[in-house]
Design a protein around this motif. Sequence first.
Motif, PDB file in Angstrom:
ATOM      1  N   THR A  67       0.809  -1.219   0.000  1.00  0.00           N
ATOM      2  CA  THR A  67       0.000   0.000   0.000  1.00  0.00           C
ATOM      3  C   THR A  67       0.847   1.276   0.000  1.00  0.00           C
ATOM      4  O   THR A  67       0.512   2.256  -0.675  1.00  0.00           O
ATOM      5  CB  THR A  67      -0.917   0.003   1.240  1.00  0.00           C
ATOM      6  N   ASN A 102      -7.225  -0.127  -0.196  1.00  0.00           N
ATOM      7  CA  ASN A 102      -6.783   0.885   0.769  1.00  0.00           C
ATOM      8  C   ASN A 102      -6.661   2.275   0.150  1.00  0.00           C
ATOM      9  O   ASN A 102      -7.129   3.265   0.718  1.00  0.00           O
ATOM     10  CB  ASN A 102      -5.418   0.509   1.367  1.00  0.00           C
ATOM     11  N   ILE A 108      -4.613   5.649   4.074  1.00  0.00           N
ATOM     12  CA  ILE A 108      -4.061   4.298   4.175  1.00  0.00           C
ATOM     13  C   ILE A 108      -3.728   3.940   5.622  1.00  0.00           C
ATOM     14  O   ILE A 108      -3.023   2.970   5.876  1.00  0.00           O
ATOM     15  CB  ILE A 108      -2.808   4.121   3.289  1.00  0.00           C
ATOM     16  N   THR A 111      -4.130   0.185   6.702  1.00  0.00           N
ATOM     17  CA  THR A 111      -3.525  -0.913   5.941  1.00  0.00           C
ATOM     18  C   THR A 111      -2.837  -1.880   6.899  1.00  0.00           C
ATOM     19  O   THR A 111      -2.517  -1.518   8.026  1.00  0.00           O
ATOM     20  CB  THR A 111      -2.477  -0.387   4.942  1.00  0.00           C
ATOM     21  N   ASN A 133     -10.158  -1.840   6.279  1.00  0.00           N
ATOM     22  CA  ASN A 133      -9.061  -2.730   6.628  1.00  0.00           C
ATOM     23  C   ASN A 133      -9.263  -4.030   5.850  1.00  0.00           C
ATOM     24  O   ASN A 133     -10.112  -4.841   6.196  1.00  0.00           O
ATOM     25  CB  ASN A 133      -9.036  -3.011   8.140  1.00  0.00           C
TER      26      ASN A 133
END
Lengths: 195, 195
Positions: A67, A102, A108, A111, A133
Amino acid sequence: MKRKLLLVSNSTLHGGGGYLDHCQQQISHFFGKDVKKVLFIPYALHDRDNYTKTARDKFKTLGGGNTFRLLKSLYDNKVVTEIQRRVMEDGVPYMGSSAGTNVATISISTTNDMPIVCPPSFNAIGLVPFNINPHYLDPDPNSRHMGETREQRITQYHEEPNTPSVLGLREGSMLLVEGNKATLLGTTKARLFSR
Amino acid sequence: MKRKLLLVSNSTLHGGGGYLDHCQQQISHFFGKDVKKVLFIPYALHDRDNYTKTARDKFKTLGGGNTFRLLKSLYDNKVVTEIQRRVMEDGVPYMGSSAGTNVATISISTTNDMPIVCPPSFNAIGLVPFNINPHYLDPDPNSRHMGETREQRITQYHEEPNTPSVLGLREGSMLLVEGNKATLLGTTKARLFSR
């Protein structure tokens, strides 16, 4: 608002066949027969050529990977705002899985990935007004590992001010967003955490 | 170089008694009889007063909590350089566990924590010339979860240029650093990953 999103928790499901097999039907239905071209964003893995080849060949692991690496490259290539505009205003369908899910949310900050590179901000594309999530795991009472559970981590997030709700999307689940309507698909359901 | 560090993987060990019980002996030996005062940094948890009280009462969970929150507060309070100077030049002993171990290394890029807040940089205090992954977990062939293994995450980190070695410190392990000498203590050993 024209947005049309398919946000998948994970690319591969244990016992669910190969890559994206568990959501193959939803993907076909989501893109429909009229979509002839898909813009694939390979930023989340290191070897982008190989990743793109794989995705082209098998239409697999769309948007998965790391991510932090994905979001940093979206910023470095100055496409965050452009993707947001095309999806929110022009109705271009967006599909992401794991990391790709994400970066579609507010930030983010929820993540599970390791922060291997540092993006200029944790703010993401913001295609939905909450966080997700992916790969959500319920607390395991038999675990001998002492790291925080996913629930404890999300609770820590909500100790911070002005944090949005977090949808814990279990492996096998995905969220279909059409305009202001969101539908949970898949078999494993999700858990919603609010501050 | 006078540094004297005790970097613990985790504060509580499954089957190892209460908080810091598994490394009680090493802690006593590390600080010795002459240390009368400990500076406790409660930044990694939200309720700092309560955390400090707990730590004072029971000398427990030293330096644990969320790595991002801890590093951000160290920067916000402008103490990163000061801690570095006091430890590296004046030989003030530093002990950390989990998050407190991550921030003692080159960067927090190999933490397991959720990025609940965004520090100005992932660069950490730099008391050792490598990174650590606390709570290190070996790949579990029986796992049905499809998230990346710890090994895969660290491999992703090493795909980035100029990344330092990473010590995977299993729960129950700790690293004692005295000057230029590092000794692995505890029963569970560690795994070293190099780029």
